[in-house]
Design an enzyme around this catalytic site. Structure first.
Site, PDB file in Angstrom:
ATOM      1  N   GLN A  66      -2.587 -12.035   7.785  1.00  9.88           N
ATOM      2  CA  GLN A  66      -2.565 -11.804   6.358  1.00  9.88           C
ATOM      3  C   GLN A  66      -1.330 -13.297   5.863  1.00  9.88           C
ATOM      4  O   GLN A  66      -2.399 -13.706   4.563  1.00  9.88           O
ATOM      5  CB  GLN A  66      -2.073 -10.706   6.025  1.00  9.88           C
ATOM      6  CG  GLN A  66      -1.960 -10.281   4.684  1.00  9.88           C
ATOM      7  CD  GLN A  66      -1.813  -8.487   4.000  1.00  9.88           C
ATOM      8  OE1 GLN A  66      -2.820  -8.085   4.370  1.00  9.88           O
ATOM      9  NE2 GLN A  66      -0.364  -8.361   4.323  1.00  9.88           N
ATOM     10  N   LYS A  98       8.730  -2.558  11.423  1.00  9.50           N
ATOM     11  CA  LYS A  98       8.750  -1.353  11.327  1.00  9.50           C
ATOM     12  C   LYS A  98       7.006  -1.571  10.720  1.00  9.50           C
ATOM     13  O   LYS A  98       6.500  -2.514  10.308  1.00  9.50           O
ATOM     14  CB  LYS A  98       9.391  -1.660   9.753  1.00  9.50           C
ATOM     15  CG  LYS A  98      10.840  -1.859  10.207  1.00  9.50           C
ATOM     16  CD  LYS A  98      11.926  -0.452   9.283  1.00  9.50           C
ATOM     17  CE  LYS A  98      13.415  -0.775  10.132  1.00  9.50           C
ATOM     18  NZ  LYS A  98      13.579   0.702   9.570  1.00  9.50           N
ATOM     19  N   SER A  99       6.699  -0.526  10.399  1.00  5.48           N
ATOM     20  CA  SER A  99       5.309  -0.108   9.722  1.00  5.48           C
ATOM     21  C   SER A  99       5.219   1.079   9.479  1.00  5.48           C
ATOM     22  O   SER A  99       5.593   2.498   9.838  1.00  5.48           O
ATOM     23  CB  SER A  99       4.394  -0.420  11.339  1.00  5.48           C
ATOM     24  OG  SER A  99       3.031  -0.318  10.174  1.00  5.48           O
ATOM     25  N   SER A 100       4.434   1.304   8.163  1.00  8.25           N
ATOM     26  CA  SER A 100       4.060   2.765   7.790  1.00  8.25           C
ATOM     27  C   SER A 100       2.725   3.205   8.821  1.00  8.25           C
ATOM     28  O   SER A 100       3.146   5.066   8.774  1.00  8.25           O
ATOM     29  CB  SER A 100       3.130   2.382   6.667  1.00  8.25           C
ATOM     30  OG  SER A 100       3.850   1.431   5.794  1.00  8.25           O
ATOM     31  N   GLY A 143      11.141  -2.913   5.912  1.00 13.14           N
ATOM     32  CA  GLY A 143      10.131  -4.213   5.636  1.00 13.14           C
ATOM     33  C   GLY A 143       9.839  -4.912   4.342  1.00 13.14           C
ATOM     34  O   GLY A 143      10.478  -5.701   3.863  1.00 13.14           O
ATOM     35  N   HIS A 144       8.997  -3.358   3.255  1.00 16.94           N
ATOM     36  CA  HIS A 144       8.810  -3.566   2.092  1.00 16.94           C
ATOM     37  C   HIS A 144      10.090  -3.900   1.334  1.00 16.94           C
ATOM     38  O   HIS A 144      10.107  -4.663   0.732  1.00 16.94           O
ATOM     39  CB  HIS A 144       8.171  -2.675   1.012  1.00 16.94           C
ATOM     40  CG  HIS A 144       7.080  -2.440   2.037  1.00 16.94           C
ATOM     41  ND1 HIS A 144       6.897  -0.649   2.945  1.00 16.94           N
ATOM     42  CD2 HIS A 144       5.634  -2.822   2.249  1.00 16.94           C
ATOM     43  CE1 HIS A 144       5.330  -1.542   3.492  1.00 16.94           C
ATOM     44  NE2 HIS A 144       4.856  -1.049   2.693  1.00 16.94           N
ATOM     45  N   HIS A 151       8.877   1.203   3.056  1.00 19.66           N
ATOM     46  CA  HIS A 151      10.149   1.164   4.844  1.00 19.66           C
ATOM     47  C   HIS A 151      10.848   0.277   4.152  1.00 19.66           C
ATOM     48  O   HIS A 151      10.734  -1.182   3.238  1.00 19.66           O
ATOM     49  CB  HIS A 151       9.789   1.171   5.815  1.00 19.66           C
ATOM     50  CG  HIS A 151       8.500   0.440   5.744  1.00 19.66           C
ATOM     51  ND1 HIS A 151       8.430  -0.353   6.454  1.00 19.66           N
ATOM     52  CD2 HIS A 151       7.293   0.247   6.275  1.00 19.66           C
ATOM     53  CE1 HIS A 151       7.657  -1.762   6.842  1.00 19.66           C
ATOM     54  NE2 HIS A 151       6.290  -1.110   6.291  1.00 19.66           N
ATOM     55  N   MET A 157       0.634  -1.092  -0.163  1.00 20.11           N
ATOM     56  CA  MET A 157      -0.132   0.037   0.062  1.00 20.11           C
ATOM     57  C   MET A 157       0.704   1.381   0.058  1.00 20.11           C
ATOM     58  O   MET A 157       0.478   2.468   0.220  1.00 20.11           O
ATOM     59  CB  MET A 157      -0.682   0.449   1.190  1.00 20.11           C
ATOM     60  CG  MET A 157      -2.432  -1.066   1.193  1.00 20.11           C
ATOM     61  SD  MET A 157      -3.759  -0.897   1.990  1.00 20.11           S
ATOM     62  CE  MET A 157      -3.221  -0.524   3.796  1.00 20.11           C
ATOM     63  N   TYR A 186       4.666   4.397   0.541  1.00 16.65           N
ATOM     64  CA  TYR A 186       4.409   4.680   1.637  1.00 16.65           C
ATOM     65  C   TYR A 186       6.247   3.638   2.766  1.00 16.65           C
ATOM     66  O   TYR A 186       5.937   3.532   2.733  1.00 16.65           O
ATOM     67  CB  TYR A 186       4.093   4.599   3.112  1.00 16.65           C
ATOM     68  CG  TYR A 186       4.499   6.134   3.790  1.00 16.65           C
ATOM     69  CD1 TYR A 186       4.429   7.698   3.295  1.00 16.65           C
ATOM     70  CD2 TYR A 186       5.024   5.373   5.091  1.00 16.65           C
ATOM     71  CE1 TYR A 186       4.907   8.474   4.083  1.00 16.65           C
ATOM     72  CE2 TYR A 186       5.453   7.634   5.716  1.00 16.65           C
ATOM     73  CZ  TYR A 186       5.383   8.271   4.806  1.00 16.65           C
ATOM     74  OH  TYR A 186       6.127   9.488   5.505  1.00 16.65           O
TER      75      TYR A 186
HETATM   76  O1  PAF Z   1       0.025  -5.750   3.576  1.00 15.93           O
HETATM   77  C1  PAF Z   1      -0.114  -4.993   2.486  1.00 15.93           C
HETATM   78  O2  PAF Z   1      -0.345  -3.513   2.419  1.00 15.93           O
HETATM   79  C2  PAF Z   1      -1.606  -4.937   2.620  1.00 15.93           C
HETATM   80  O3  PAF Z   1      -3.311  -5.860   2.890  1.00 15.93           O
HETATM   81  C3  PAF Z   1      -1.204  -5.364   0.944  1.00 15.93           C
HETATM   82  C4  PAF Z   1      -1.048  -7.327   0.764  1.00 15.93           C
HETATM   83  C5  PAF Z   1      -0.919  -4.857  -0.139  1.00 15.93           C
HETATM   84  C6  PAF Z   1      -3.574  -5.270  -0.021  1.00 15.93           C
HETATM   85  O4  PAF Z   1      -3.880  -4.073   0.366  1.00 15.93           O
END
Ligand code: PAF
Length: 280
Positions: A153, A184-186, A36-37, A34, A30, A32
């Site tokens: 998730q 880490k989290s947005s 983690g991504h 960081h 989604m 932003y």
């Molecule tokens: O984890 C996230 O950022 C969201 O839930 C995802 C998997 C991109 C779905 O919108």
């Protein structure tokens, strides 16, 4: 690196790659972004010929009182990060591109989504499963990458992929933490200085719980109590849940026997943060 705003552009590019016999990895986000991504993107770049990152704040997974409007966004910075990390394409659709006016089909799971975050966010996983299914159908990746920080998730997506025969390998990646332990989290950007310090209570309380399990404690009530007491020692923390569940079914357990997920959700001020560990 290419930036695509339409589904058609993504389909055409991926078709071209597949014609050349190239493998495709997808990192749904989604934005932003960081570290983690970045760790998901790095892994995807290592394991695939081409990597697609989706940057889409999915309205469907936010409840009416949640932070859709204020969710942090910085697409310029995100696309630079993706390019530097070696992504081949960023998919950045507007909500109208993903959900046309008469959109009415949803992916809803009858197990795994009722507890943990699903309890206080009742429509969240329907939104996640729907958008992730759409992304899978648009990109048709060989592999898709999700962080363990959103452990429920990850379990839900794995289950959905198996139920609906997506034929995509789901790769779960470890939680990336700040030096002091905060996951880490947005959403960490919402925290003021005092709250940022207070937020450390999440990782600290989980460490206490883990130490107890590592020392041989199997009684889930005692483990939950230890974590809860530690969380309650922080005046700015308000517990949403402290749970110990079977890592495959996400059903509550009484004893730590097989692999369990120890997960917490805690409000620090107005910001809801989550953290967890998996005990194999
Ligand atoms: O984890 C996230 O950022 C969201 O839930 C995802 C998997 C991109 C779905 O919108």
């Amino acid at each position: 690196m290419k930036i695509a705003e339409t589904i058609q552009e993504v389909r055409e590019q991926v078709k071209e790659w597949k014609k050349q016999g190239l493998s495709v990895g997808l990192v749904p986000t989604m934005g932003y972004l960081h570290e983690g991504h970045k760790s998901l993107i790095d892994r995807a770049v290592k394991e695939n010929d081409k990597v697609v990152i989706s940057v889409f704040v999915n309205p469907m997974q936010f409840g009416p009182k949640e932070d859709l409007a204020s969710y942090p966004r910085d697409f310029k910075r995100d696309s630079a990060l993706c390019e530097n990390a070696g992504a081949a394409l960023v998919f950045h659709p507007q909500p109208e591109e993903m959900y046309h006016e008469d959109f009415s089909s949803f992916v809803d799971m009858s197990t795994l989504t009722g507890g943990l975050c699903g309890k206080s966010r009742p429509i969240h996983f329907r939104g996640v499963c729907t958008v992730v299914s759409k992304l899978f159908n648009i990109v048709m990746p060989d592999k898709a990458y999700f962080g363990q920080k959103d452990a429920q998730q990850l379990a839900v997506i794995r289950h959905m992929v198996s139920d609906l025969n997506f034929g995509i390998e789901i790769v779960g990646c470890p939680i990336i933490r700040e030096e002091d332990g905060l996951a880490k989290s947005s959403r960490n950007t919402y925290l003021n200085e005092k709250e940022r310090k207070a937020a450390l209570i999440l990782s600290k309380s989980l460490q206490k719980g883990k130490a107890l399990i590592d020392a041989g404690e199997e009684d889930v009530e005692k483990i939950k109590q230890t974590i809860t007491e530690k969380l309650e020692s922080e005046p700015l923390a308000k517990i949403d849940y402290v749970e110990v569940v079977d890592w495959n079914t996400l059903e509550p357990v009484e004893k730590v026997e097989g692999p369990v997920l120890v997960a917490i959700a805690v409000y620090i001020g107005k910001t809801r943060l989550i953290d967890n560990f998996i005990q194999e």
